[in-house]
Motif scaffolding. Structure first.
Motif, mmCIF file in Angstrom:
data_model
loop_
_atom_site.group_PDB
_atom_site.id
_atom_site.type_symbol
_atom_site.label_atom_id
_atom_site.label_comp_id
_atom_site.label_asym_id
_atom_site.label_seq_id
_atom_site.Cartn_x
_atom_site.Cartn_y
_atom_site.Cartn_z
ATOM 1 N N SER A 146 -5.455 6.083 2.325
ATOM 2 C CA SER A 146 -6.493 5.887 1.282
ATOM 3 C C SER A 146 -5.711 4.715 0.160
ATOM 4 O O SER A 146 -6.296 4.299 -0.933
ATOM 5 C CB SER A 146 -7.329 6.482 0.555
ATOM 6 N N ALA A 147 -4.418 4.965 0.248
ATOM 7 C CA ALA A 147 -3.704 4.070 -0.708
ATOM 8 C C ALA A 147 -3.872 2.631 -0.613
ATOM 9 O O ALA A 147 -3.718 1.830 -1.207
ATOM 10 C CB ALA A 147 -2.088 4.117 -0.629
ATOM 11 N N ARG A 148 -4.731 2.240 0.595
ATOM 12 C CA ARG A 148 -5.144 1.037 0.807
ATOM 13 C C ARG A 148 -6.215 0.480 -0.113
ATOM 14 O O ARG A 148 -6.330 -0.636 -0.442
ATOM 15 C CB ARG A 148 -5.756 0.760 2.286
ATOM 16 N N PHE A 149 -6.729 1.346 -0.688
ATOM 17 C CA PHE A 149 -7.838 0.963 -1.853
ATOM 18 C C PHE A 149 -7.993 1.730 -2.917
ATOM 19 O O PHE A 149 -9.030 1.717 -3.658
ATOM 20 C CB PHE A 149 -9.147 0.984 -0.894
ATOM 21 N N SER A 150 -6.961 2.887 -3.128
ATOM 22 C CA SER A 150 -7.084 3.567 -4.257
ATOM 23 C C SER A 150 -5.660 4.172 -4.750
ATOM 24 O O SER A 150 -4.764 3.851 -4.066
ATOM 25 C CB SER A 150 -8.027 4.890 -4.031
ATOM 26 N N SER A 151 -5.699 4.635 -6.112
ATOM 27 C CA SER A 151 -4.386 5.056 -6.668
ATOM 28 C C SER A 151 -4.505 6.284 -7.058
ATOM 29 O O SER A 151 -5.322 6.962 -6.826
ATOM 30 C CB SER A 151 -4.731 4.298 -8.098
ATOM 31 N N GLY A 152 -3.366 6.944 -7.538
ATOM 32 C CA GLY A 152 -2.941 8.280 -7.992
ATOM 33 C C GLY A 152 -3.744 8.632 -9.202
ATOM 34 O O GLY A 152 -4.410 7.530 -9.676
ATOM 35 N N LEU A 153 -4.035 9.893 -9.441
ATOM 36 C CA LEU A 153 -4.551 10.155 -10.921
ATOM 37 C C LEU A 153 -3.836 9.826 -11.970
ATOM 38 O O LEU A 153 -2.631 9.590 -11.937
ATOM 39 C CB LEU A 153 -4.545 11.693 -10.755
ATOM 40 N N SER A 154 -4.530 9.217 -12.717
ATOM 41 C CA SER A 154 -3.972 8.784 -14.255
ATOM 42 C C SER A 154 -4.912 8.816 -15.446
ATOM 43 O O SER A 154 -6.072 9.244 -15.320
ATOM 44 C CB SER A 154 -3.840 7.126 -13.849
ATOM 45 N N LEU B 197 -1.905 12.088 -5.533
ATOM 46 C CA LEU B 197 -1.905 10.530 -4.845
ATOM 47 C C LEU B 197 -2.858 10.435 -3.772
ATOM 48 O O LEU B 197 -3.271 11.533 -3.036
ATOM 49 C CB LEU B 197 -0.329 10.544 -4.358
ATOM 50 N N ASN C 150 0.819 -1.121 -0.043
ATOM 51 C CA ASN C 150 0.086 0.173 0.019
ATOM 52 C C ASN C 150 0.749 1.414 0.043
ATOM 53 O O ASN C 150 1.415 1.434 1.181
ATOM 54 C CB ASN C 150 -0.957 -0.098 1.324
ATOM 55 N N ALA C 151 0.854 2.099 -1.080
ATOM 56 C CA ALA C 151 1.671 3.214 -1.192
ATOM 57 C C ALA C 151 1.119 4.041 -2.521
ATOM 58 O O ALA C 151 0.873 3.243 -3.492
ATOM 59 C CB ALA C 151 3.105 3.159 -1.198
ATOM 60 N N GLY C 152 0.966 5.532 -2.328
ATOM 61 C CA GLY C 152 0.539 6.039 -3.609
ATOM 62 C C GLY C 152 1.535 5.899 -4.613
ATOM 63 O O GLY C 152 1.627 5.690 -5.746
ATOM 64 N N ALA C 153 2.971 6.614 -4.154
ATOM 65 C CA ALA C 153 4.146 6.523 -4.920
ATOM 66 C C ALA C 153 5.250 6.224 -4.301
ATOM 67 O O ALA C 153 5.381 6.432 -3.181
ATOM 68 C CB ALA C 153 4.237 7.702 -5.756
ATOM 69 N N ALA D 16 -3.926 9.995 3.617
ATOM 70 C CA ALA D 16 -4.668 9.810 4.632
ATOM 71 C C ALA D 16 -4.989 7.972 4.646
ATOM 72 O O ALA D 16 -6.064 7.692 4.895
ATOM 73 C CB ALA D 16 -6.009 10.447 4.876
#
Lengths: 431, 431
Positions: A376-384, A371, A346-349, A374
């Motif tokens: 939320s990298a557990r369930f979501s991704s950065g903008l793409s 990215l 779990n990490a944004g970048a 809080a």
């Protein structure tokens, strides 16, 4: 004094859990104000937008035409931005475009073993509104990070809104818009701008999706118009987690922690190290550098309020902690970062090695700086690019394949009490 | 009488716009109730869940252990479901799994021309909660449509919650769970189940994301816990748009319109045809079939309240209307559907030709039946493997590439007033 945790302390788990669940943001209750503004713009259109712009931005105009940013204004702005900065923005643009081009999903059409044709078909979102804050949080880099993926996705119309308090616009933001090829720009902001984009007015055609950062009013407005239009994530305060062994220069790591802390008093910088002495050296370096930092006050509030130095037995064994933190930005400042990367869930970048400060990713790395915050990298991704396209599934039966699949569909329709579903199949099979 | 529109009418645009903007759903204001339930479960954990389950589901238990669905209960349920239905569920499962396996995104690591290493790295969401409604809206097909993409994505833990009013569970739902390999199931529902999944209790470990349909309480609870966990889209009433020429059997098309209408009094079925006589024939066939439909009352309310027959000059020229409707389900019942498909910009799922009734996609086509409703296909997609994975971007500079990119990052950091950002780069370059 910054918070210090040691994995061997008896109360470590409790203190670590408290660090994770600590609220860094006080959410302002602006929802009722925002609701009224949205309703007013929906009802009165441009007239309401003009009224709120006069009220909140102290910019009085007679018509929406005066709130349109003209090609001449854009050209003037570009001329006012130092060439060095324009060149840096162009480099950032080109690198972001090159990286994001690799994210374009491919259509997939195929015929399965029994002859049913299936597929996934990607199309771009037709129109996108890009919110850009006014004032000090008005970043040209964010214009690129939002607009370039939309361009790569093939979005036909990008509308930028940016408030100009007292009529002042940030020329860097217009320069970035120019580099990104954005031509439709309005000097409006706040909930009124979000409403204009979502519902449309006589002057501004509505969009299908709204992206970009904003203050509490903008965030509340985006939440409220979600459904009428799509929105991106609602970003919280920024954060960095640096995993560093004792072989690093404490000054480099301190600089990285402060680069995050200077964003916002609610930002969070955490260091995890397996070398207690190194951790103390970083703490001292942070103190030394703080006094020389222009944004010392902000950074100090963030560091003392939310910063932490966590000492662990060994870095590989600490990766479960890293995954629980699920940081927006994760630096792996070790000799063999790939070994740790394999355990990152779990990490944004992730920024690998000792020579990749997170700030490179903010500007010119090529990857996106929008990215998940809080945890939320557990369930979501950065903008793409995926945020600016959508997938339509495709299905095609022949009389023969319908005959093969039909009975199962009829059985399930009847089992679910949906006879009409069953009937739409059986009628074609003369059943 | 169903609504009829003709593209040649003078007031067509106004009436079509009204059809698009018409609200089909009255949103119940349950937010305060839900808020209290969430706070209570957060504070009191299992005890609160037990209390609400006794109150709302009339199921009194002494401990959470009694709310666990046992392997024996699952086995008993499977035995109670007719073999024909179990076989159909297994077929559906296998076809959904095969289709969704093609959606798994691939990691992308590469070195750019100047030597910077970049990448996108996909990981599965670690744990997912699957909400399944109780009562009549408890569909085994929906269990598969939510659980299979999560399995394909590699989600390690799937927790199913399903209320059992008066202790009664739908055996078909348990059979579907069994086929999907779900082993952790609790007999709880409503906002209390959403709270237990989001915050965790002593008995139920928290999850990272919650998916699945539910009533107004469940939807409000999901909105409120969003951020703490991820959620899927909040689905509105279902809809179908059938584009059909005069060469179709009016009875087949009428059956398709009714298959949608029977879902919900707020469902919407729209026919677009270039043959006015065919449109009338369909309207008559709908009336005939309605009287034989078990769910006649629901379907009739939907058809007369929200149904529409739109006559257009030619079908290809009507595709802009199709894109404005942005239907959840779009049937192209023509001889050459691919020609029309090329012009489809907004749709959740497209069903091609005369032999692909939408109900095939609901059950055994292989594509997902969780699709964007209420025009949200303009900006979003149906449920897929992508909803159960997230992307981490990866960046790695060497001393040389940092030297190449650093000056631009420093320029932008300084231009944005973020000297600490600039400093984290310059300190590594001895600048």
């Amino acid at each position: 004094m910054v918070t210090r945790l040691n994995q061997t302390d008896i109360d470590f788990e409790a203190r670590f859990a408290a660090l994770l669940s600590g609220k860094r943001e006080v959410s302002e209750d602006v929802d009722q104000t925002v609701r009224a503004i949205l309703e007013d713009v929906r009802a009165r259109g441009d007239a309401a937008v003009i009224d709120y712009t006069a009220k909140f931005d102290r910019l009085a105009v007679a018509s929406m035409a005066e709130l349109v940013v003209t090609p001449q204004e854009i050209a003037d702005a570009v001329n006012r931005v130092p060439k060095e900065v324009c060149d840096a923005l162009q480099l950032a643009h080109d690198r972001i475009a090159a990286h994001h081009a690799r994210q374009l999903p491919k259509d997939d059409r195929y015929t399965d073993p029994i002859g049913v044709e299936l597929g996934s078909r990607w199309t771009s979102v037709e129109s996108v509104g890009l919110y850009v804050p006014g004032g000090t949080a008005s970043y040209p880099s964010s214009v690129l990070m939002n607009a370039v993926p939309a361009n790569v996705a093939g979005v036909k119309r990008i509308v930028m809104v940016v408030p100009s308090p007292d009529g002042v616009l940030n020329p860097q933001v217009l320069a970035a818009a120019s580099i990104a090829g954005i031509t439709e720009i309005y000097k409006i902001g706040g909930a009124q701008a979000v409403a204009a984009l979502a519902y449309g007015t006589a002057a501004i055609a509505p969009v299908a999706k709204i992206v970009g950062p904003g203050n509490a009013f903008v965030a509340a407005a985006k939440r409220r118009v979600f459904g009428t239009v799509g929105i991106d994530m609602i970003a919280g305060p920024s954060e960095v987690l640096v995993v560093a062994d004792g072989e690093n220069d404490p000054n480099w790591i301190a600089a990285d922690l402060l680069a995050q802390a200077e964003h916002d008093t609610n930002a969070q910088s955490i260091l995890i190290t397996d070398d207690p002495g190194f951790g103390e050296a970083v703490a001292e370096a942070v103190e030394r550098q703080l006094t020389r930092l222009p944004r010392e006050q902000v950074a100090r509030a963030s560091w003392t309020g939310f910063g932490a130095i966590i000492t662990v037995e060994d870095l590989e064994g600490a990766m479960p902690l890293v995954n629980r933190i699920a940081a927006e930005h994760l630096e792996l400042a070790v000799a063999e970062p790939e070994k740790l990367l394999d355990k990152v869930l779990n990490a944004g970048a992730v920024f690998l090695g000792r020579h990749t400060p997170e700030a490179i990713g903010d500007y010119v790395g090529g990857s996106n700086h929008v990215l998940p915050t809080a945890r939320s990298a557990r369930f979501s991704s950065g903008l793409s690019v995926l945020d600016f396209v959508k997938r339509t599934s495709v299905l095609k039966c022949t009389p023969e394949t319908l005959r093969a699949l039909g009975p199962a569909a009829i059985a399930l329709g009847e089992a679910e009490g949906l006879s009409g579903h069953a009937r739409s199949v059986s009628i074609r099979l003369n059943l």
